[in-house]
Each structure stands twice: as structure tokens, then as C-alpha cells.
Write a protein that holds these residues in place. Structure first.
Motif, short mmCIF file in Angstrom:
data_model
loop_
_atom_site.label_atom_id
_atom_site.label_comp_id
_atom_site.label_asym_id
_atom_site.label_seq_id
_atom_site.Cartn_x
_atom_site.Cartn_y
_atom_site.Cartn_z
N THR A 27 -0.69 3.85 -2.65
CA THR A 27 0.48 3.58 -3.49
C THR A 27 1.29 4.85 -3.79
O THR A 27 2.46 4.74 -4.17
CB THR A 27 0.04 2.95 -4.82
OG1 THR A 27 -0.91 3.83 -5.46
CG2 THR A 27 -0.60 1.60 -4.59
N TYR A 48 -1.10 -0.03 -8.69
CA TYR A 48 -0.93 -1.48 -8.61
C TYR A 48 -0.86 -2.08 -10.01
O TYR A 48 -1.55 -1.62 -10.94
CB TYR A 48 -2.07 -2.13 -7.84
CG TYR A 48 -1.99 -1.92 -6.34
CD1 TYR A 48 -0.97 -2.50 -5.61
CD2 TYR A 48 -2.95 -1.16 -5.67
CE1 TYR A 48 -0.89 -2.32 -4.23
CE2 TYR A 48 -2.88 -0.98 -4.30
CZ TYR A 48 -1.84 -1.56 -3.58
OH TYR A 48 -1.76 -1.38 -2.23
N ILE A 49 -0.06 -3.11 -10.19
CA ILE A 49 0.10 -3.74 -11.49
C ILE A 49 -0.43 -5.17 -11.50
O ILE A 49 -0.35 -5.85 -12.53
CB ILE A 49 1.58 -3.73 -11.93
CG1 ILE A 49 2.46 -4.44 -10.90
CG2 ILE A 49 2.06 -2.32 -12.18
CD1 ILE A 49 3.91 -4.58 -11.33
N ASP A 50 -0.97 -5.65 -10.37
CA ASP A 50 -1.52 -7.00 -10.32
C ASP A 50 -2.88 -6.98 -9.64
O ASP A 50 -3.19 -6.10 -8.84
CB ASP A 50 -0.57 -7.96 -9.59
CG ASP A 50 -0.31 -7.52 -8.15
OD1 ASP A 50 -0.39 -6.30 -7.87
OD2 ASP A 50 -0.04 -8.39 -7.31
N GLU A 51 -3.70 -7.95 -9.99
CA GLU A 51 -5.05 -8.01 -9.43
C GLU A 51 -5.04 -8.20 -7.92
O GLU A 51 -5.94 -7.73 -7.22
CB GLU A 51 -5.84 -9.14 -10.10
CG GLU A 51 -6.13 -8.90 -11.58
CD GLU A 51 -6.98 -10.00 -12.18
OE1 GLU A 51 -7.35 -10.94 -11.42
OE2 GLU A 51 -7.26 -9.94 -13.40
N GLU A 52 -4.03 -8.88 -7.41
CA GLU A 52 -3.95 -9.12 -5.97
C GLU A 52 -3.50 -7.88 -5.20
O GLU A 52 -3.51 -7.87 -3.97
CB GLU A 52 -2.99 -10.29 -5.68
CG GLU A 52 -3.46 -11.63 -6.20
CD GLU A 52 -3.27 -11.78 -7.70
OE1 GLU A 52 -2.46 -11.00 -8.27
OE2 GLU A 52 -3.93 -12.64 -8.30
N ARG A 53 -3.07 -6.84 -5.94
CA ARG A 53 -2.63 -5.58 -5.35
C ARG A 53 -1.47 -5.80 -4.36
O ARG A 53 -1.47 -5.32 -3.24
CB ARG A 53 -3.80 -4.86 -4.65
CG ARG A 53 -4.93 -4.52 -5.60
CD ARG A 53 -6.19 -4.11 -4.86
NE ARG A 53 -6.02 -2.80 -4.21
CZ ARG A 53 -6.27 -1.63 -4.82
NH1 ARG A 53 -6.67 -1.60 -6.08
NH2 ARG A 53 -6.13 -0.50 -4.16
N THR A 54 -0.49 -6.55 -4.86
CA THR A 54 0.69 -6.81 -4.03
C THR A 54 1.91 -6.02 -4.50
O THR A 54 2.93 -5.99 -3.80
CB THR A 54 1.05 -8.31 -4.05
OG1 THR A 54 1.35 -8.71 -5.40
CG2 THR A 54 -0.11 -9.14 -3.52
N MET A 55 1.84 -5.43 -5.69
CA MET A 55 2.98 -4.71 -6.24
C MET A 55 2.50 -3.47 -6.99
O MET A 55 1.60 -3.55 -7.82
CB MET A 55 3.79 -5.61 -7.18
CG MET A 55 5.07 -4.98 -7.68
SD MET A 55 6.26 -4.67 -6.34
CE MET A 55 6.57 -6.37 -5.80
N GLU A 57 3.73 0.01 -9.27
CA GLU A 57 4.79 0.48 -10.16
C GLU A 57 4.63 1.97 -10.40
O GLU A 57 3.52 2.49 -10.52
CB GLU A 57 4.71 -0.28 -11.48
CG GLU A 57 5.82 0.02 -12.46
CD GLU A 57 5.71 -0.87 -13.69
OE1 GLU A 57 6.50 -1.83 -13.79
OE2 GLU A 57 4.82 -0.61 -14.53
#
Length: 326
Positions: A27, A48-55, A57
Motif C-alpha cells: 500500500t 487498508y481501511i477495510d477487512e477485504e483489503r480492497t481500499m 487510505e
């Protein structure tokens, strides 16, 4: 006529960027500079800002890099002794004890060092040295190295054409969270200095409210309590409290502020308000302003080839650094 060619230096430079990219979290972003004027790139930290590691920040955190590569790095040991605080006086070593530190040596031109020095302390510049044979990368903070190692050992260093920099091989960059602790701390440095300045301002205003300053506040105690409430809100909002879990004084001060907020939300009884102001001054804000003192004396020496750094920079996993001064 010749075809296009690539020099060995160009090849090494490309390798160094490849190695560095592989050593950092996916990232994080490497912003490369154009013509080389001493700083090669800026590394910006994202998470990462989501558990799925799709986004991911941005954290609003970064550090500068002088990136060097070599296929003939000299590895050796550097003997370091206990010493007094070099920020307060000349070098005074106790040679009855020592630690031999494994280091990688690299020669830096003085123009590069003076460029770093002119940038100040708030945004760190890391020398990252890549061994193109082993594909290992090592770091040292040049801002701190100049103040804590170079100048104390050679007061006229700036008259030299170049200086040898000793990088502890323990400072290897690995894409593992524990190994990234130092880089994350460097990325947060500008936020730390901003918070230190604010804490000092707040403490001075609290002292003014208590009648301890040259020009004292004439406001009633209710307005002084409201001022404390405002100070607590702005202090808690500072983005310094996470990412320093390994340094206990940060956790202590955060707990103090959260306790104050709870008491303020519940309301301070009139008979306890004067005592509450005194407690804020001598306990909570004394510790907050002392964070800056500890940062200068202790934290800026972390990861350097010094005796103190060996004792404080590489704690066992899960064991926080406790060193502090009263």
C-alpha cells in the motif's frame, strides 16, 4: 555509431528501487524525484481501511529517502561506549563498557549531508543502502545521525569532502510489521513535533490560569475549566496516539487525557475545580510537554550506531520501551 547503452550505475539504481519496493508494504507509495539533488524519493504511508483489503487510505505520513546501491559494501563492527547526553554538552564517553555493533559502511558526499541538515528535523531523511548482491536494504535517519553521531564526534565535519556513515545491520528493512516499526515512527515525526508545540502552548495557558505566568488570566474558574475541556478535545484529536504502542509514555498520556475527558463530561464539582486545574498542570500537561524532551533525548537516538540505541531500539516483540525521564 553506438546503440543505446545502460551504465552500471543506472542498473544499480534500478535494482535499488526494485529491492525497496519489494521490502515495503504494497500500500505504500514511492514518489520518485526527477534530477538527483540529494533526495531520491518520498515514501508515503497508506493502510487498508477495510477487512477485504480492497481500499487503502493515506495516513498523511511520509519520509524522504536518499537511496544508494552498492555491490561492494564493507561490513564491519563499530565500537560504541556509554556517553553523556550530546545535546547538552560535548562528547563524554565511559570507556569501561562498550558494545560492538555490526554495521555497513557508506561514504556520503558533504553536499548531501548539508542538504539534509538544512531541511530541519520535522520530516526525516533516511539513507537507505541496498546491497545489490544480497538484495538486502538497511536504513539510518540522517537528520538524527548528524546531530547525535556526526557532529559530536567531529565538530568540523562540514569542512570535509565526505563522511563515512555507519548503518547498523540490525536496521534491515523487511516487509514484516515488526520490522516496519521504525519506518512508521519516522513517518509520524512531523505530527509529533506539531503536537509537542501545541502541548507547550496549552501548558503555558494553564499556568496563566493558575496565576503562575508573567501575565495571568483574569477569567473566572468556569471559563478556565472550559479552556481545559477545549485543550483535552484538541489533544486527543492529534494523530499521534496510535503507531507508538512500543513507547509507553505515549500510552500513559493518552490514558490521562481520556480520564480527564470522562471527568469533564461528568462535571467537575465546584469545590474540586481549583484542585482539578492544579492536577492538569502538574500531572497531565507536565507529562505531555515532557514527551518532547524525551523525544529529543531518547527517541531521536533510536536505530543509530550508539550504545543507547542498542539498548532501546530493538525491544523483544511485545515488550514496550519504558525509558523516560522525570
Amino acid at each position: 555509431m553506438y546503440k543505446k547503452r545502460r551504465s552500471l550505475n543506472q542498473i544499480k539504481e534500478e535494482i535499488s528501487y526494485q529491492v525497496l519496493r519489494d521490502k515495503l508494504p504494497e500500500t505504500w507509495v514511492i514518489h520518485e524525484y526527477g534530477p538527483d539533488y540529494g533526495i531520491d524519493c518520498v515514501i508515503e504511508l497508506f493502510d487498508y481501511i477495510d477487512e477485504e483489503r480492497t481500499m487503502a487510505e493515506t495516513l498523511g505520513e511520509n519520509f524522504f529517502v536518499q537511496l544508494k546501491a552498492s555491490s561492494s559494501i564493507e561490513y564491519c563492527t563499530r565500537r560504541s561506549y556509554p556517553r553523556g547526553n550530546v545535546a547538552k554538552g560535548s562528547l563524554n564517553e565511559n570507556k569501561t563498557e562498550y558494545i560492538d555493533i555490526k554495521v555497513a559502511k557508506f561514504q556520503l558526499e558533504m553536499s548531501e549531508l548539508l542538504t539534509v541538515q538544512s531541511m530541519g528535523l520535522a520530516v526525516p531523511v533516511l539513507l537507505i543502502l541496498v546491497d545489490t548482491n544480497t538484495r538486502q536494504a538497511y536504513f539510518v535517519c540522517l537528520n538524527d545521525y548528524i546531530d547525535k553521531v556526526l557532529e559530536p564526534e567531529d565538530a568540523r565535519y562540514f569542512e570535509k569532502a565526505s563522511k563515512t556513515i555507519y548503518i547498523p545491520t540490525q536496521n534491515e528493512i523487511l516487509n514484516q510489521e515488526e520490522s516496519l516499526t521504525a519506518l512508521r515512527a519516522y513517518g509520524k515525526r512531523s505530527k509529533m513535533y506539531g503536537a509537542f508545540g501545541m502541548f507547550h502552548y496549552q501548558k503555558k495557558e494553564i499556568e496563566r490560569g493558575l496565576g503562575l505566568a508573567a501575565f495571568n488570566s483574569e477569567e473566572d474558574i468556569q471559563n478556565k475549566i472550559k479552556m481545559i475541556s477545549r485543550f483535552v478535545e484538541t489533544a486527543i484529536r492529534q494523530d499521534i496516539w496510535s503507531g507508538h504502542e512500543f513507547w509507553k509514555p505515549i500510552a500513559w498520556s493518552r490514558t490521562d487525557l481520556e480520564d480527564l475527558k470522562q471527568n469533564l463530561d461528568a462535571g467537575i464539582d465546584e469545590e474540586h475545580q481549583a484542585h482539578f486545574l492544579e492536577y492538569c498542570n502538574v500531572h497531565v500537561w507536565h507529562k505531555l510537554t515532557n514527551l518532547g524532551n524525551m523525544y529529543e533525548e531518547l527517541v531521536r537516538e533510536w536505530y543509530l550506531p550508539t550504545f543507547l540505541a542498542q539498548l532501546t531500539s530493538y525491544p523483544e516483540p511485545g515488550v514496550p520501551v519504558v525509558l523516560a525521564k522525570a
